[in-house]
Scaffold this motif. Structure first.
Motif, PDB file in Angstrom:
ATOM      1  N   GLN A  35       0.795  -1.221   0.000  1.00 11.03           N
ATOM      2  CA  GLN A  35       0.000   0.000   0.000  1.00 11.03           C
ATOM      3  C   GLN A  35       0.830   1.276   0.000  1.00 11.03           C
ATOM      4  O   GLN A  35       0.391   2.304  -0.528  1.00 11.03           O
ATOM      5  CB  GLN A  35      -0.930   0.000   1.225  1.00 11.03           C
ATOM      6  N   THR A  36       2.045   1.221   0.565  1.00 13.11           N
ATOM      7  CA  THR A  36       2.804   2.471   0.781  1.00 13.11           C
ATOM      8  C   THR A  36       4.039   2.607  -0.084  1.00 13.11           C
ATOM      9  O   THR A  36       4.552   3.726  -0.230  1.00 13.11           O
ATOM     10  CB  THR A  36       3.219   2.585   2.253  1.00 13.11           C
ATOM     11  N   SER A  37       4.559   1.522  -0.639  1.00 15.80           N
ATOM     12  CA  SER A  37       5.810   1.611  -1.403  1.00 15.80           C
ATOM     13  C   SER A  37       5.599   2.437  -2.657  1.00 15.80           C
ATOM     14  O   SER A  37       4.607   2.269  -3.379  1.00 15.80           O
ATOM     15  CB  SER A  37       6.312   0.217  -1.766  1.00 15.80           C
ATOM     16  N   THR A  38       6.566   3.293  -2.927  1.00 17.71           N
ATOM     17  CA  THR A  38       6.501   4.126  -4.135  1.00 17.71           C
ATOM     18  C   THR A  38       7.156   3.442  -5.321  1.00 17.71           C
ATOM     19  O   THR A  38       6.839   3.764  -6.474  1.00 17.71           O
ATOM     20  CB  THR A  38       7.173   5.473  -3.880  1.00 17.71           C
ATOM     21  N   LEU A  39       8.046   2.514  -5.075  1.00 17.13           N
ATOM     22  CA  LEU A  39       8.728   1.813  -6.158  1.00 17.13           C
ATOM     23  C   LEU A  39       7.935   0.578  -6.562  1.00 17.13           C
ATOM     24  O   LEU A  39       7.470  -0.201  -5.722  1.00 17.13           O
ATOM     25  CB  LEU A  39      10.130   1.400  -5.721  1.00 17.13           C
ATOM     26  N   LEU A  40       7.808   0.394  -7.866  1.00 23.61           N
ATOM     27  CA  LEU A  40       7.069  -0.763  -8.395  1.00 23.61           C
ATOM     28  C   LEU A  40       7.736  -2.067  -7.984  1.00 23.61           C
ATOM     29  O   LEU A  40       7.059  -3.057  -7.671  1.00 23.61           O
ATOM     30  CB  LEU A  40       6.984  -0.670  -9.924  1.00 23.61           C
ATOM     31  N   GLU A  41       9.103  -2.067  -7.948  1.00 20.55           N
ATOM     32  CA  GLU A  41       9.804  -3.284  -7.573  1.00 20.55           C
ATOM     33  C   GLU A  41       9.450  -3.720  -6.154  1.00 20.55           C
ATOM     34  O   GLU A  41       9.302  -4.923  -5.883  1.00 20.55           O
ATOM     35  CB  GLU A  41      11.324  -3.075  -7.692  1.00 20.55           C
ATOM     36  N   ASP A  42       9.325  -2.773  -5.244  1.00 20.61           N
ATOM     37  CA  ASP A  42       8.979  -3.112  -3.863  1.00 20.61           C
ATOM     38  C   ASP A  42       7.574  -3.702  -3.795  1.00 20.61           C
ATOM     39  O   ASP A  42       7.321  -4.688  -3.087  1.00 20.61           O
ATOM     40  CB  ASP A  42       9.072  -1.870  -2.970  1.00 20.61           C
ATOM     41  N   ARG A  43       6.640  -3.075  -4.507  1.00 22.98           N
ATOM     42  CA  ARG A  43       5.269  -3.593  -4.493  1.00 22.98           C
ATOM     43  C   ARG A  43       5.216  -4.985  -5.121  1.00 22.98           C
ATOM     44  O   ARG A  43       4.485  -5.873  -4.659  1.00 22.98           O
ATOM     45  CB  ARG A  43       4.324  -2.646  -5.238  1.00 22.98           C
ATOM     46  N   ARG A  44       6.007  -5.178  -6.172  1.00 18.61           N
ATOM     47  CA  ARG A  44       6.015  -6.480  -6.852  1.00 18.61           C
ATOM     48  C   ARG A  44       6.560  -7.564  -5.925  1.00 18.61           C
ATOM     49  O   ARG A  44       6.007  -8.657  -5.832  1.00 18.61           O
ATOM     50  CB  ARG A  44       6.861  -6.399  -8.116  1.00 18.61           C
TER      51      ARG A  44
END
Length: 811
Positions: A35-44
């Protein structure tokens, strides 16, 4: 959502300082990253981790991460990897399956957790629309999990998913495009999805059909090798079956589109089929295609559609192909039985198809008609039960609305003028089965013979000419005489019921047959004894009911040629020896029995075992048509309508109930008249109040005009003298007010009086509505009592002027 979180806290407990993170804590941190990560890699990465945990910690992932996952589907839809992880995770948490690795709380206390998460997912219909949009993505990582997720949702909430897909733009079209998918795993899962989606939803079925579904289905079935193909053929046939079942629009579209002709290759068998045999998958495929044929010509379809499909099947040589399968060697028993049932419905009520089937010859030595070979199987107790039932149904369909074949069967029982013998005939087989030692053969033969008499009075009299030689040197007796005698001697209930159903069909609308029956020694005594019996054991009530029915037929269709058993004598016999109340009870036992309800639903003979075959469809139709005719002929209705109610027709309890209903209805009548007078008075009062209100409104308008003028004059400093009408009963024509304040006060009084009057009108309206509602309720009760009296046999006459009710001879 709160329910799941509270469940987690109670099971997992609060986190302890320094302790290793629990599954719930890990899931919570991952959801927070999503919900909070700004980087796509982190969300992935977080979504990939959630997918890994979604089986073991399904409850935690679903409860905490549902909203975050749906948000990812919306915001990161261009990234195939993260969408793939989200779809896989949603598949796991909404699945009805219980995974082995699930924790104890998820696996034991919440066995429906997948269904509950599905319900949460469907709270926003846009979620399903979003998943449908991913079907357009060709990437395997997205399209396949999207199909699996829709399948999982459909398994838990089929109706809801069907409704959402139905209103989604191009939703059905996107699913239909999957049939052209080159990757088998996606196409096969899409097939399973479409099979479930097209069940019991006529609107979706129509849309799918008009999306060229039948063309696509036949193309793939042909590519797979028709019935020799694999399970894909079975799946495609199941979709076809769903599209046609109970959907007359699609059936008509199927026929008009010449798709019936495309079914013919499905029935081509290799010449060496007996050697190579039938694989289990071929058997399944064949069952499906036979069901498709039967769906097109099912007796429940409109007659016009059935006739058109039967004609198309004949022209496409489907009837020929089915007949060839019947005569082929090595056909499995279940396929043979279902093929016989299919042939039955292809020829049912179609004279041209019936004539074709009558000329089909079996490859025997010597050659025999196929119908004779089938009847030989029906009366052979060593043949499988399902096969014998199928042959019975096929023979009934062969005779249905076919007077020519009915006459030919009866003709084979009559002496031949030429004296030549032509071997076994249908009539001879039926007679041999009718008096065999096997009760099931007797039942089948009696039912088959009764179908030669349906709506054919001429054949009933012809059948009276058939003679049966009972013993050598003994004078032959008529077939009807022998049937009547056999019912007195037979020991098995099934055999007795079969013969009694034959006699019922024979005696109805045929006075000569009634005359012969009444002259059979002991026949009427047997019926009387059975009808008046009190013992009930092993469906004996059906036997007693049929005996009562035949007694009634002997009254209704009696031409008074038998002196001791004319109509009047038989009616007296029923009244004195049986009792009208007992007789009606026994007669009603038939329609109240569960066997009757089951048999009356459909023409096909359906039963799991032989003991269930007691009544059959055409007899149920006959009974339904003649039950009330018999009751009226016995004079029961006439007695009730004349007020001659005796202990023969009503019990003491029913008499008391009847008198009670009379009193209640009279009381309701009086109350109804009073209410009608009250309503008239209220309507008059309402009209008077409306008139008063109109006068007040006019006065109010005048006062407003006067007030406007007064303000204008005051502003100019002029002296005002007003002539204002008063609201009293006898107001003076004019009244002077010295100043504006008096005028305003009077205006307020008038307005207040108007509102008091208006409130009174509203109250009266409410009272009137309440009275009308009460009147409606009383009328409903009155109708209920009237219907009850009619059921008890009373004649109800309505007096339009006085609204009084005449019950029998009492007013």
């Amino acid at each position: 959502m709160e329910y799941f979180k509270s469940g987690l806290k109670s099971v997992l407990g609060a986190p302890q300082p320094g302790a290793q993170p629990t599954g719930a804590e890990t899931v919570d941190r991952l959801v927070n990253r999503v919900q909070t990560s700004t980087l796509l890699e982190d969300r992935r990465d977080a979504c990939r981790a959630l997918r890994a945990l979604s089986r073991k910690y399904r409850l935690e992932v679903g409860a905490q991460g549902m909203d975050a996952l749906c948000q990812i589907l919306e915001l990161d839809r261009t990234d195939c990897d993260i969408i793939s992880y989200c779809l896989d995770t949603l598949c796991n948490i909404t699945s009805k399956e219980v995974f082995e690795e699930e924790n104890e709380f998820s696996a034991t206390e919440n066995v429906n957790v997948g269904e509950q998460f599905t319900e949460m997912f469907l709270k926003s219909t846009e979620n399903v629309t979003l998943v449908l949009s991913f079907l357009e993505e060709y990437d395997f990582r997205v399209r396949w999990p999207a199909v699996k997720l829709l399948t999982s949702l459909l398994a838990s909430k089929p109706k809801e998913i069907q409704d959402i897909i139905l209103v989604s733009p191009m939703g059905v079209s996107k699913l239909m495009d999957l049939l052209l998918e080159s990757r088998e795993v996606i196409r096969n899962d899409a097939l399973l999805l479409l099979i479930q989606l097209t069940k019991s939803n006529a609107n979706i079925q129509k849309i799918v059909a008009f999306e060229n579904a039948f063309d696509r289905l036949f193309d793939v079935i042909g590519q797979e090798g028709y019935t020799d193909g694999g399970i894909v053929v079975e799946d495609y046939l199941l979709i076809m079956l769903n599209l046609l079942k109970n959907n007359t629009s699609n059936i008509n579209f199927f026929k008009e589109g010449s798709y019936i002709q495309k079914l013919a290759p499905m029935f081509v068998l290799p010449k060496n089929i007996e050697e190579i045999g039938w694989s289990p998958q071929k058997v399944s495929n064949f069952h499906c295609i036979l069901q498709v044929i039967r769906t097109l010509v099912a007796p429940s379809n409109p007659v016009q559609i059935i006739s058109a499909c039967q004609k198309a099947m004949r022209n496409a040589n489907l009837l020929e192909a089915l007949s060839n399968i019947l005569m082929a060697l090595g056909v499995p028993a279940d396929i043979l039985s279902e093929t016989i049932n299919t042939v039955a419905e292809v020829i049912r009520g179609n004279l041209t198809n019936q004539e074709y089937f009558a000329n089909v010859m079996a490859p025997s030595d010597p050659p025999r008609p196929a119908i004779v070979v089938l009847l030989m199987s029906m009366v052979n107790e060593k043949q499988p039960f399902s096969l014998r039932c199928a042959v019975s149904y096929c023979f009934q369909c062969f005779l249905y609305k076919n007077e020519i074949s009915q006459a030919q069967v009866v003709q084979t029982l009559l002496p031949s003028s030429s004296g030549s013998t032509i071997g076994l005939t249908t009539g001879q087989l039926l007679c041999s089965g009718l008096f065999s030692s096997d009760s099931l053969s007797i039942w089948f033969s009696a039912v088959a013979l009764s179908h030669t008499l349906i709506e054919n009075p001429a054949q009933k009299e012809q059948l009276l000419r058939v003679l049966i030689a009972t013993n050598i040197g003994v004078q032959p007796v008529s077939l009807l005489h022998q049937c009547a005698t056999y019912t007195q001697q037979a020991s098995k209930l099934q055999a007795k019921l079969g013969i009694l159903m034959l006699l019922s069909m024979w005696l109805s609308h045929c006075p000569p047959a009634v005359q012969v029956f009444l002259n059979v020694p002991g026949a009427m005594a047997f019926l009387t004894a059975q009808t008046s019996a009190n013992e009930y054991d092993n469906n004996e009530e059906l036997l007693q009911g049929l005996c009562a029915f035949i007694m009634g037929l002997c009254v209704v269709f009696n031409d008074n040629t038998v002196q001791n058993y004319n109509k009047e004598n038989l009616s007296q016999l029923i009244e004195k020896r049986v009792g009208v109340e007992t007789y009606l009870g026994k007669l009603g036992e038939i329609s109240r029995h569960e066997v009757y309800s089951k048999a009356a639903k459909q023409p096909q003979v359906r039963a799991k075992h032989s003991g269930e075959l007691l009544l059959e469809y055409e007899f149920c139709k006959l009974f339904k048509a003649l039950e009330n005719v018999i009751i009226n002929a016995l004079g029961v209705q006439r007695e009730l309508s004349n007020g001659n109610i005796t202990e023969l027709s009503l019990s003491e309890h029913e008499n008391a109930l009847l008198l009670q209903y009379k009193d209640v209805i009279r009381d309701q009548d009086r109350r109804l008249s009073d209410m009608q007078r009250q309503i008239q008075n209220l309507q008059q009062e309402k009209q008077e109040l409306n008139n008063q209100l109109e006068e007040l409104q006019q006065t109010n308008l005048q006062l407003q005009d006067q007030n406007t003028l007064l303000k204008a004059q005051l502003s100019s400093g002029a002296t005002i003298v007003n002539n204002i009408p008063q609201p009293e009963e006898n107001p003076p024509d004019k009244q002077q007010y010295p100043d504006q304040n008096d005028f305003v006060d009077k205006l307020k009084c008038l307005e207040m009086e108007s509102r008091e009057k208006q409130s009174e009108i509203d109250s009266l309206k409410k009272d009137q509505d309440d009275l009308l509602e009460l009147l409606t309720e009383q009328e409903l009760k009155l109708n209920t009592f009237k219907n009850r009296l009619i059921e008890l046999g009373e004649t109800i006459e309505d007096d339009p002027e006085s609204d009084n009710i005449s019950v029998g001879s009492e007013n």
